[in-house]
Design an enzyme around this catalytic site. Structure first.
Site, PDB file in Angstrom:
ATOM      1  N   LYS A 242      54.023  50.299  30.074  1.00  0.00           N
ATOM      2  CA  LYS A 242      54.193  49.885  31.300  1.00  0.00           C
ATOM      3  C   LYS A 242      55.333  49.894  32.048  1.00  0.00           C
ATOM      4  CE  LYS A 242      50.756  45.926  30.814  1.00  0.00           C
ATOM      5  NZ  LYS A 242      50.593  44.424  30.555  1.00  0.00           N
TER       6      LYS A 242
ATOM      7  N   LYS B 174      37.848  55.946  28.143  1.00  0.00           N
ATOM      8  CA  LYS B 174      37.392  54.407  27.962  1.00  0.00           C
ATOM      9  C   LYS B 174      36.754  53.911  29.279  1.00  0.00           C
ATOM     10  CE  LYS B 174      39.877  50.877  27.089  1.00  0.00           C
ATOM     11  NZ  LYS B 174      40.822  49.687  26.349  1.00  0.00           N
TER      12      LYS B 174
ATOM     13  N   LYS C 255      38.571  50.582  35.283  1.00  0.00           N
ATOM     14  CA  LYS C 255      38.265  50.283  36.757  1.00  0.00           C
ATOM     15  C   LYS C 255      38.997  51.601  37.415  1.00  0.00           C
ATOM     16  CE  LYS C 255      40.107  46.332  37.161  1.00  0.00           C
ATOM     17  NZ  LYS C 255      40.531  45.293  37.738  1.00  0.00           N
TER      18      LYS C 255
HETATM   19  P1  AMP Z   1      41.964  45.226  30.350  1.00  0.00           P
HETATM   20  O1  AMP Z   1      41.753  44.497  31.749  1.00  0.00           O
HETATM   21  O2  AMP Z   1      41.946  46.846  30.437  1.00  0.00           O
HETATM   22  O3  AMP Z   1      43.500  44.660  29.996  1.00  0.00           O
HETATM   23  O4  AMP Z   1      40.838  44.796  29.292  1.00  0.00           O
HETATM   24  C1  AMP Z   1      40.604  43.174  29.028  1.00  0.00           C
HETATM   25  C2  AMP Z   1      39.936  43.380  27.775  1.00  0.00           C
HETATM   26  O5  AMP Z   1      38.871  44.238  27.838  1.00  0.00           O
HETATM   27  C3  AMP Z   1      40.925  43.829  26.408  1.00  0.00           C
HETATM   28  O6  AMP Z   1      40.397  42.923  25.558  1.00  0.00           O
HETATM   29  C4  AMP Z   1      40.175  45.057  26.223  1.00  0.00           C
HETATM   30  O7  AMP Z   1      40.438  45.336  25.070  1.00  0.00           O
HETATM   31  C5  AMP Z   1      38.718  45.082  26.724  1.00  0.00           C
HETATM   32  N1  AMP Z   1      38.256  46.534  27.511  1.00  0.00           N
HETATM   33  C6  AMP Z   1      38.751  46.876  28.393  1.00  0.00           C
HETATM   34  N2  AMP Z   1      38.160  48.128  28.711  1.00  0.00           N
HETATM   35  C7  AMP Z   1      37.092  48.365  27.669  1.00  0.00           C
HETATM   36  C8  AMP Z   1      36.185  49.425  27.345  1.00  0.00           C
HETATM   37  N3  AMP Z   1      36.000  50.268  28.111  1.00  0.00           N
HETATM   38  N4  AMP Z   1      35.260  48.925  26.224  1.00  0.00           N
HETATM   39  C9  AMP Z   1      35.775  47.805  25.449  1.00  0.00           C
HETATM   40  N5  AMP Z   1      36.333  47.038  25.648  1.00  0.00           N
HETATM   41  C10 AMP Z   1      37.213  46.974  26.832  1.00  0.00           C
END
Ligand code: AMP
Ligand code: TRP
Length: 327
Positions: free
Chosen positions: A110, A190, A193
């Site tokens: 970050k 992965k 957004k």
């Molecule tokens: P983030 O907004 O990317 O910090 O993600 C929030 C939560 O969603 C975290 O627990 C991530 O591990 C999960 N997450 C985000 N993207 C994915 C994905 N493509 N597949 C599975 N879990 C996800």
């Protein structure tokens, strides 16, 4: 067994967030005492627009409730409604070594992306430890990216216990099942957004859901004999959204070489629409009742604050602070 977990209010969420985090919370609330937190203190490390933060906290509450968190079964509250989190974070910061914090890969990532590196970004894991320890939670369901933070939460707890006497259980992680949803248009990455065209959002219409699945990449280039990442991703989604019988049916077809991707996509699209439309409608209903959402959050905050107060009174006493004067 008391469970604690948190999520940052980062705006609209996609089916990857749903499958990777929220669905797991919904399951856990049936089995354990669960406390779930919308972490807006943490969000201040990256969001610096008050209106936006307020809106995102509310959106997160709508998402979580619409996905099935049930205020009868679990507590869902907003972190900043329980200011005890910050007081414990200060106390724990005096039990945390800079060396330990310097190892955090999330901080490194970050801070590379930002010009102004605020100290909150660095002390983030201390606040996260405070979240968990304030409720003496024993189990913390998280994704893999948070394991390092949980490990240092244990180190801080151990340090506090050693210096001031046994107070905190060392919280154990519970890794959420490896449901990594991959980008629909680029299944080696992965779903995120930040990759245009890769997602299905929780608020997408039936048409958009079906169209996105129809467009999803299946096989690219030469066949290697193993399942391609795109097809594997579709099977993964099938496991999340369809019945075990449907999964078994398409697996059988795949194994016998008779699978037509169009058929699989049709069924998957329909099953996703069936599940997601229920969530979307529930979300719309909740959005009509902001007072009800507020009431759920405030009632949860009141309940968890009692627990937080109890722990903090014990901690204050151990470190040598007097009880707070009542005013
Ligand atoms: P983030 O907004 O990317 O910090 O993600 C929030 C939560 O969603 C975290 O627990 C991530 O591990 C999960 N997450 C985000 N993207 C994915 C994905 N493509 N597949 C599975 N879990 C996800
Ligand atoms: N850092 C976590 C994330 O970004 C969110 C979080 C904050 C959390 N406090 C927590 C998770 C306590 C588990 C326990 O996903």
């Amino acid at each position: 067994m008391r469970i604690f977990s948190g999520i940052q209010p980062t705006g609209a969420i996609h089916i990857g967030n749903y499958a990777g985090a929220i669905q797991n919370w919904v399951r856990l609330q049936d089995e354990h005492e669960c406390i779930f937190c919308i972490c807006d203190y943490h969000a201040l490390t990256t969001v610096n627009d008050g209106e936006r933060l307020r809106r995102q906290v509310y959106e997160a509450a709508l998402d979580l409730l619409a996905c099935g968190l049930d205020p009868e079964k679990c507590r869902l509250f907003v972190q900043s409604q329980v200011p005890e989190h910050t007081e414990l974070a200060w106390i724990l910061s005096c039990c945390a070594s800079i060396g330990e914090l310097n190892r955090m890969t999330q901080f490194k990532e970050k801070s590379e992306r930002s010009e102004f590196i605020n100290a909150g970004l660095f002390t983030y894991p201390i606040l996260m430890a405070a979240d968990i320890l304030l409720y003496k939670a024993e189990l913390v369901p998280v994704g893999e990216d948070q394991l390092q933070h949980l490990e240092v939460a244990r180190v801080f707890a151990r340090h506090f216990n050693k210096v001031f006497g046994q107070t905190f259980p060392e919280p154990q992680s519970r890794l959420t099942a490896a449901t990594r949803v991959m980008a629909l248009n680029d299944p080696l990455k992965k779903m995120s957004k930040s990759i245009a065209g890769s997602t299905i959002m929780l608020t997408d219409s039936d048409d958009v859901i079906r169209r996105q699945i129809k467009r999803a990449v299946t096989d690219t280039g030469a066949q290697s004999g193993t399942m391609s990442p795109g097809v594997a991703n579709l099977f993964n989604l099938l496991k999340i959204f369809s019945s075990p019988e449907t999964v078994a049916h398409f697996e059988e077809q795949y194994n016998s070489g008779a699978l037509r991707y169009g058929d699989l996509k049709k069924v998957l699209g329909d099953d996703m629409v069936a599940k997601l439309s229920v969530i979307r409608e529930r979300r719309q209903e909740l959005a009509q009742k902001p007072e009800m959402v507020e009431a759920i959050l405030s009632s949860s905050a009141k309940q968890v604050r009692k627990m937080a107060r109890q722990t903090l009174d014990e901690v204050r006493d151990k470190v040598g602070y007097s009880p707070i004067y009542s005013i």
